[in-house]
Design a protein around this motif. Structure first.
Motif, PDB file in Angstrom:
ATOM      1  N   CYS A  27     -16.713  44.295 -73.049  1.00 29.63           N
ATOM      2  CA  CYS A  27     -17.049  44.548 -74.462  1.00 29.63           C
ATOM      3  C   CYS A  27     -18.210  45.531 -74.564  1.00 29.63           C
ATOM      4  O   CYS A  27     -19.153  45.490 -73.785  1.00 29.63           O
ATOM      5  N   ALA A  28     -18.120  46.423 -75.574  1.00 33.12           N
ATOM      6  CA  ALA A  28     -19.153  47.449 -75.756  1.00 33.12           C
ATOM      7  C   ALA A  28     -20.535  46.848 -75.998  1.00 33.12           C
ATOM      8  O   ALA A  28     -21.550  47.479 -75.726  1.00 33.12           O
TER       9      ALA A  28
ATOM     10  N   CYS B 265     -12.526  44.611 -76.739  1.00 28.69           N
ATOM     11  CA  CYS B 265     -12.194  43.252 -77.178  1.00 28.69           C
ATOM     12  C   CYS B 265     -10.789  43.226 -77.787  1.00 28.69           C
ATOM     13  O   CYS B 265     -10.006  42.312 -77.523  1.00 28.69           O
TER      14      CYS B 265
ATOM     15  N   CYS C 268     -18.034  40.921 -78.890  1.00 31.62           N
ATOM     16  CA  CYS C 268     -18.144  41.200 -80.330  1.00 31.62           C
ATOM     17  C   CYS C 268     -16.840  40.880 -81.042  1.00 31.62           C
ATOM     18  O   CYS C 268     -16.823  40.592 -82.228  1.00 31.62           O
ATOM     19  N   GLY C 269     -15.719  40.963 -80.307  1.00 30.95           N
ATOM     20  CA  GLY C 269     -14.426  40.629 -80.901  1.00 30.95           C
ATOM     21  C   GLY C 269     -13.764  41.767 -81.654  1.00 30.95           C
ATOM     22  O   GLY C 269     -12.595  41.651 -82.030  1.00 30.95           O
ATOM     23  N   VAL C 270     -14.478  42.863 -81.911  1.00 41.28           N
ATOM     24  CA  VAL C 270     -13.907  43.921 -82.746  1.00 41.28           C
ATOM     25  C   VAL C 270     -13.926  45.298 -82.087  1.00 41.28           C
ATOM     26  O   VAL C 270     -13.367  46.256 -82.634  1.00 41.28           O
ATOM     27  N   CYS C 271     -14.558  45.436 -80.926  1.00 34.37           N
ATOM     28  CA  CYS C 271     -14.617  46.772 -80.319  1.00 34.37           C
ATOM     29  C   CYS C 271     -13.271  47.103 -79.675  1.00 34.37           C
ATOM     30  O   CYS C 271     -12.378  46.265 -79.572  1.00 34.37           O
TER      31      CYS C 271
HETATM   32 ZN   LIG Z   1     -16.344  43.852 -78.029  1.00 35.52          ZN
END
Ligand SMILES: [Zn+2]
Ligand SMILES: [Zn+2]
Length: 352
Positions: free
Chosen positions: A114-115, A106, A100-103
């Protein structure tokens, strides 16, 4: 284009899915050179759905039928966003971890846990097709001198390298590997690179045992006829291995890993079978044994490719077959039946 898609357990079809769409921002389209059949793919074929979601995947929204294949190499044919060091025509391997890049994970560089994570070829359409659309962050340029065939093996090799890095294998350590399938063999090669003194392997299939011996295993045991724990205990001066890598996910081998590693040693579990097992607490707490999970890889694919490029890692022994994509379903059936003593079969899409 034709794509080998998972429809349901036991049902793989070569479907015509039309030409690949132009990439969205953040995506790239690659012309697939080779894509390997993974034990995970086989598991989805024989027992699935396991990692494949029957409903829409929370990260990608994709649901079956889905094009399998996450161990791929190819050439970039279109970019939806600019990527430093990559242009149309660049040869690439793919790190198929979707993220996701934002959890929290990440943001800490642990994109492989990643979540919302998933994998190309399980949560989005993969590499068993002439073209694959992947996120730009998954592109890993292939160094000169590494063939597209060997680059397609970087993904399974990275799983073994990650397990050995998780275990912090030190020069002079004794390592026991439970299972010499593709991941066990990858761990064997990585343990050699890490400087392990003794690498002991337990593997019941004769062809796999032979490969492990050829690749430099110190001893290879048939667990059907050998008390592996006792043998390795004696071979290590009645200490036990510093590290045990469990590469099958079979509950009884998880137990064996935890009870065989030396006092204060590290047992790394990287097999996933879906089966649960009870852990022998009285064998863990009083002896300060450490149990580590190891999932896939985390920035390990570029390391594997660099090791190949500098001649430190020869992946050739892993490769036991290359088949046209049109024969992909047959290759799955062959692997599922355990025929042909295969480690890794690559599928090659036909170019028309
Ligand atoms: Zn993530
Ligand atoms: Zn794989």
């Amino acid at each position: 284009m034709q794509a080998l898609r998972w429809h349901a357990k036991g049902k793989l079809c070569l479907d015509d899915v039309g030409a690949p769409a132009a990439p969205e921002p953040g995506q790239a389209v690659i012309a697939v050179s080779f894509c390997g059949i993974c034990g995970t793919d086989l598991h989805e074929f024989v027992h699935g759905p396991n990692l494949i979601r029957t409903g829409a995947h929370p990260l990608t929204g994709v649901k079956p039928p889905i094009t399998l294949g996450h161990e791929m190499s190819g050439t970039v044919v279109a970019l939806g966003s600019p990527v430093p060091g990559v242009e149309v025509g660049t040869r690439v391997a793919v790190d198929p971890c979707l993220r996701c890049g934002v959890c929290r994970w990440c943001l800490h560089g642990e994109y492989h846990i990643c979540a919302k994570g998933g994998s190309v070829g399980l949560a989005s359409d993969g590499g068993f097709a002439s073209h694959a659309t992947v996120p730009i962050e998954s592109l890993v340029p292939i160094p000169d001198g590494v063939s597209d065939q060997l680059a397609a093996l970087a993904e399974p090799l990275a799983v073994g390298l990650h397990a050995i890095r998780r275990a912090t294998v030190q020069p002079g350590d004794n390592v026991l590997l439970l299972g010499a399938g593709p991941i066990g063999v990858a761990a064997l090669l990585a343990a050699k690179l890490a400087g392990a003194a003794g690498i002991y392997v337990s593997e019941p299939v004769p062809a796999r045992a032979r490969t492990a011996a050829e690749l430099g295993a110190t001893e290879v045991y048939d667990p059907a006829t050998t008390d592996v724990r006792r043998e390795v205990f004696l071979r290590t001066g009645r200490v036990g291995p510093d590290v045990v890598v469990e590469a099958t996910g079979r509950p009884e081998l998880v137990q064996l890993a935890v009870t065989t590693v030396r006092r204060g040693g590290r047992a790394v579990l990287c097999g996933i079978s879906g089966a649960e097992t009870a852990l022998p607490i009285t064998q863990i707490v009083p002896f300060e044994r450490t149990i580590l999970g190891s999932l896939g890889y985390n920035h390990d694919i570029p390391r594997v490719l660099d090791l190949m490029a500098t001649g430190r890692l020869d992946a050739t022994p892993l490769l036991t077959g290359v088949r046209p994509l049109s024969a992909g379903a047959d290759a799955f059936a062959e692997l599922a039946a355990g025929r042909g003593n295969h480690l890794k079969i690559l599928l090659e899409p036909e170019r028309s």
